[in-house]
Design a protein around this motif. Structure first.
Motif, short mmCIF file in Angstrom:
data_model
loop_
_atom_site.label_atom_id
_atom_site.label_comp_id
_atom_site.label_asym_id
_atom_site.label_seq_id
_atom_site.Cartn_x
_atom_site.Cartn_y
_atom_site.Cartn_z
N MET A 71 -3.71 -6.17 -0.30
CA MET A 71 -3.73 -4.76 -0.70
C MET A 71 -4.96 -4.48 -1.58
O MET A 71 -5.50 -3.38 -1.56
CB MET A 71 -2.44 -4.42 -1.45
N CYS A 78 -7.88 -3.12 0.19
CA CYS A 78 -7.58 -2.01 1.11
C CYS A 78 -8.40 -0.77 0.75
O CYS A 78 -8.32 -0.25 -0.36
CB CYS A 78 -6.09 -1.71 1.06
N CYS A 99 -6.25 2.24 -0.29
CA CYS A 99 -5.73 2.12 -1.65
C CYS A 99 -6.84 2.41 -2.67
O CYS A 99 -6.60 3.05 -3.69
CB CYS A 99 -5.15 0.72 -1.88
N HIS A 140 1.23 1.48 0.08
CA HIS A 140 0.54 0.62 1.05
C HIS A 140 1.53 -0.08 1.97
O HIS A 140 2.36 -0.86 1.51
CB HIS A 140 -0.29 -0.43 0.31
N HIS A 159 -3.62 0.05 6.53
CA HIS A 159 -2.80 0.85 5.61
C HIS A 159 -2.40 2.06 6.44
O HIS A 159 -3.28 2.83 6.87
CB HIS A 159 -3.65 1.23 4.39
#
Ligand code: AMP
Ligand code: ZN
Length: 110
Positions: A1, A4, A7, A46, A97
């Motif tokens: 994550m 990402c 994000c 996410h 995502h």
């Protein structure tokens, strides 16, 4: 994550103009538009695939789709639009995502 891109946009680490934002999701322009108007609706939480949604993600996604219909006119989509969600390799998902493509602003190919 941590790696990402969506994000990072959500957190403001990568700058991007948020055309709409609430507690569940935000909308940005796709950097590589596939239609005259091409937006991405990105849940703040996410997860990669529908199969990985929690019950809360599932409830939010329904609300997000409803909200997209409400903000569509402000995005220039009064005459209709197309939603696309790529899931996995065969769909050539490139950002892992979950996000909803919103395409419109012109008559789209069938
Ligand atoms: P998908 O292939 O369904 O995973 O779609 C990912 C989409 O994200 C592609 O249409 C990209 O053009 C778009 N995209 C990637 N990076 C950015 C970014 N920084 N800002 C806006 N859109 C992006
Ligand atoms: Zn993410």
């Amino acid at each position: 994550m941590n790696d990402c891109i969506f994000c990072k946009i959500n957190q403001g680490i990568i700058p991007s103009e948020k055309l709409y934002e609430d507690d569940m999701f935000f909308v940005i322009r796709d950097i590589n538009p596939k239609a005259k108007l091409h937006y991405l609706a990105i849940p703040k939480n996410h997860y990669k695939l529908f199969s990985q949604m929690t019950e809360n993600d599932q409830a939010n996604l329904g609300k997000i789709i409803k909200k997209i219909s409400e903000i569509a006119p402000s995005l220039g989509l009064s005459n209709g639009y197309r939603l696309i969600v790529n899931q996995g390799e065969d769909a050539v998902q490139t950002v892992f995502h979950l996000h909803i493509h919103i395409l419109g602003g012109e008559r789209l190919p069938v």
